[in-house]
Design a protein around this motif. Structure first.
Motif, short mmCIF file in Angstrom:
data_model
loop_
_atom_site.label_atom_id
_atom_site.label_comp_id
_atom_site.label_asym_id
_atom_site.label_seq_id
_atom_site.Cartn_x
_atom_site.Cartn_y
_atom_site.Cartn_z
N ALA A 243 0.77 -1.31 0.06
CA ALA A 243 0.16 -0.02 -0.20
C ALA A 243 0.92 1.37 -0.01
O ALA A 243 0.55 2.22 -0.79
N ALA A 244 2.04 1.13 0.76
CA ALA A 244 2.87 2.58 0.74
C ALA A 244 3.61 2.61 -0.44
O ALA A 244 3.66 3.77 -0.97
N PHE A 245 3.82 1.52 -1.19
CA PHE A 245 4.44 1.52 -2.37
C PHE A 245 3.90 2.26 -3.58
O PHE A 245 4.26 3.01 -4.26
N LYS A 246 2.63 1.68 -3.43
CA LYS A 246 1.56 2.48 -4.37
C LYS A 246 1.12 3.94 -4.40
O LYS A 246 1.05 4.34 -5.18
N ALA A 247 1.53 4.33 -3.00
CA ALA A 247 1.16 5.70 -2.60
C ALA A 247 2.65 6.55 -2.51
O ALA A 247 2.54 7.84 -1.75
N ARG A 248 3.55 5.99 -3.12
CA ARG A 248 4.87 6.48 -2.76
C ARG A 248 5.21 7.88 -3.30
O ARG A 248 4.67 8.12 -4.29
N ALA A 249 6.08 8.67 -2.43
CA ALA A 249 6.41 9.91 -3.06
C ALA A 249 7.76 9.76 -3.46
O ALA A 249 8.34 8.76 -3.53
N LYS A 250 8.32 10.77 -4.33
CA LYS A 250 9.64 10.76 -5.45
C LYS A 250 10.58 10.40 -4.50
O LYS A 250 11.66 9.92 -4.84
N ASP A 251 10.67 11.21 -3.23
CA ASP A 251 11.74 10.74 -2.45
C ASP A 251 11.91 9.91 -1.29
O ASP A 251 12.68 9.84 -0.47
N GLN A 252 10.91 8.96 -1.44
CA GLN A 252 10.75 7.79 -0.52
C GLN A 252 11.89 6.67 -0.86
O GLN A 252 12.01 6.49 -2.11
N THR A 274 12.03 -0.95 -7.61
CA THR A 274 11.64 -0.07 -8.66
C THR A 274 10.39 -0.23 -9.15
O THR A 274 9.53 0.55 -9.83
N ASP A 275 9.77 -1.73 -8.96
CA ASP A 275 8.59 -1.93 -9.52
C ASP A 275 8.26 -3.26 -9.00
O ASP A 275 8.87 -4.07 -8.38
N ILE A 276 6.84 -3.73 -9.00
CA ILE A 276 6.27 -4.74 -8.37
C ILE A 276 5.11 -5.22 -9.18
O ILE A 276 4.28 -4.58 -9.50
N ASP A 277 5.16 -6.61 -9.61
CA ASP A 277 4.12 -6.96 -10.26
C ASP A 277 3.38 -8.20 -9.50
O ASP A 277 3.59 -8.06 -8.35
N ASP A 278 2.42 -8.94 -10.19
CA ASP A 278 1.95 -9.99 -9.36
C ASP A 278 2.77 -10.83 -8.50
O ASP A 278 2.23 -11.32 -7.70
N THR A 279 4.00 -11.21 -9.10
CA THR A 279 4.70 -12.18 -8.53
C THR A 279 6.19 -11.89 -8.02
O THR A 279 6.80 -12.52 -7.08
N ILE A 281 9.30 -9.00 -7.27
CA ILE A 281 9.57 -7.57 -7.13
C ILE A 281 10.93 -7.12 -7.75
O ILE A 281 11.84 -8.15 -7.63
N HIS A 282 10.84 -6.00 -8.56
CA HIS A 282 11.94 -5.64 -9.21
C HIS A 282 12.64 -4.52 -8.53
O HIS A 282 12.09 -3.61 -8.04
N GLY A 283 14.03 -4.79 -8.65
CA GLY A 283 14.84 -3.46 -8.16
C GLY A 283 16.23 -3.68 -8.53
O GLY A 283 16.88 -4.51 -9.17
N ARG A 284 17.18 -2.68 -7.85
CA ARG A 284 18.58 -2.66 -8.27
C ARG A 284 19.34 -3.08 -6.83
O ARG A 284 18.84 -2.46 -5.59
N LEU A 285 20.21 -3.90 -6.85
CA LEU A 285 20.97 -4.46 -5.73
C LEU A 285 21.47 -3.32 -4.73
O LEU A 285 22.23 -2.44 -5.58
N ASP A 286 21.14 -3.22 -3.70
CA ASP A 286 21.54 -2.07 -3.08
C ASP A 286 22.43 -2.18 -1.90
O ASP A 286 22.67 -1.29 -1.15
N ASN A 287 23.03 -3.34 -1.74
CA ASN A 287 24.26 -3.43 -0.89
C ASN A 287 25.31 -4.38 -1.44
O ASN A 287 25.01 -5.03 -2.51
N LEU A 301 17.81 -6.92 -10.53
CA LEU A 301 17.62 -8.14 -9.84
C LEU A 301 16.03 -8.17 -9.80
O LEU A 301 15.40 -7.07 -9.72
N HIS A 302 15.39 -9.37 -9.42
CA HIS A 302 14.24 -9.53 -9.02
C HIS A 302 14.09 -10.71 -7.89
O HIS A 302 15.13 -11.52 -7.98
N ILE A 303 13.32 -10.51 -6.98
CA ILE A 303 13.02 -11.36 -6.01
C ILE A 303 11.55 -11.73 -6.02
O ILE A 303 10.54 -10.92 -6.01
N PRO A 304 11.30 -13.10 -6.17
CA PRO A 304 9.88 -13.68 -5.92
C PRO A 304 8.90 -13.02 -4.52
O PRO A 304 9.71 -13.06 -3.35
#
Length: 339
Positions: A243-252, A274-279, A281-287, A301-304
């Motif tokens: 819910a928070a991701f759907k309502a996210r602000a640019k600087d969150q 960066t994005d979430i679909d039905d199954t 989570i897509h994003g950039r490795l952050d550590n 990368l992505h994580i189920p």
């Protein structure tokens, strides 16, 4: 089987236990006020501010004081913004300068004292030795503040301008950079200027509240009751994250942790979402991986969703405020118990 959490980089490795924000002494210039208020005598926590009152600023922590004049400021801002800024566009009351540009007004402050009310105390609270050393050793600071009050401004673009200007002042005496609005740090290393000149300059600055990390790797059994309870709590509250991701602000900031596999090796790592679909989570490795060799920070990368181990996001309600980070608390307890 044991699970490990790499603590070799600052971002998203321990939950916020301390924050530099409560010890801030630096203040911004308003367009009608070109004096810098002195630091508070004791640590104080600033009151909650409206969006238009946020301190949009970047601060260089310096090893020694800098002396600026209007000509130097005009040259730096002209080079940063790619347009000529004349000296008569600058209101100078050293150590502070207000610059009028086509992009708005900015203040450049160069002050020969510590930025924090109690640098030693703050340095003791931050567990990364290099960052603590920069906080403890700085003797001066230089900031670039955005002076406009525009609730509709694109803060990503504003920070691009602020970071382009402050990049002109990075020298060998620069120990670290600090963002008071987002409570983030970055040491002055070979990557700093690249980050400042990127389209998203705050992305790789480290949230100070998440910087309570040691230069080590914390290992815990995967059947540890505290860890399993934390994982269960993260999964139970997953709808809150969505819910928070759907309502996210640019600087969150939104991050999820899950296991990344490489052959017969696996490591739990964080993705900046960066994005979430039905199954998935897509994003950039952050550590930075501790054991994996083929993936590097920044990789797409992505994580189920079914394999999410933990999640965390900044709320925007306060610089130190985050939601989630359930397993991080467990790893943090272990890290703090280590000698």
């Amino acid at each position: 089987m044991k699970l490990s959490s790499s603590l070799s980089s600052l971002r998203l490795q321990c939950v916020a236990l301390v924050t530099a924000f409560g010890f801030l002494a630096g203040t911004s210039l308003q367009a009608e006020d070109t004096t810098v208020a002195p630091p508070a005598a004791t640590p104080t926590t600033p009151p909650a501010q409206a969006e238009s009152q946020r301190l949009i600023s970047l601060v260089l922590l310096l090893g020694e004081p800098r002396t600026l004049d209007a000509a130097a400021v005009a040259h730096a801002v002209s080079k940063a913004l790619g347009t000529e800024v004349p000296e008569d566009a600058i209101t100078a009351k050293p150590p502070s300068f207000v610059v009028k540009t086509a992009n708005g007004q900015f203040a450049i402050n160069s002050v020969g004292e510590s930025y924090f009310t109690d640098s030693d105390k703050l340095a003791d609270e931050v567990k990364l030795p290099a960052l603590g050393g920069a906080i403890r050793e700085h003797r001066a600071w230089l900031s670039v503040d955005w002076l406009e009050k525009d609730d509709k401004a694109d803060l990503r673009k504003v920070y691009q301008q602020v970071s382009q200007i402050i990049a002109q002042f990075v020298r060998r005496d620069t120990l670290a950079i600090y963002s008071p609005d987002t409570d983030q740090f970055h040491l002055n290393d070979k990557t700093l200027l690249g980050h400042l000149r990127s389209d998203d300059p705050l992305h790789d600055l480290v949230p100070a509240g998440l910087a309570a990390a040691a230069d080590s790797k914390v290992t815990i059994d995967d059947d540890d009751p505290k860890l399993q309870a934390a994982q269960a709590e993260a999964k139970a509250n997953w709808p809150t994250f969505i819910a928070a991701f759907k309502a996210r602000a640019k600087d969150q900031y939104f991050g999820v942790k899950g296991r990344i596999l490489e052959g017969d090796k696996g490591e739990y790592l964080w993705l900046r979402v960066t994005d979430i679909d039905d199954t998935l989570i897509h994003g950039r490795l952050d550590n930075d991986p501790a054991d994996l060799k083929k993936v590097v920070r920044g990789a797409d990368l992505h994580i189920p969703i079914a394999e999410v181990d933990d999640w965390l996001y900044t709320t925007g309600a306060g610089n130190e405020d985050t939601k989630g980070g359930y397993t991080l608390r467990v790893f943090d307890e272990i890290a703090q118990a280590k000698p």
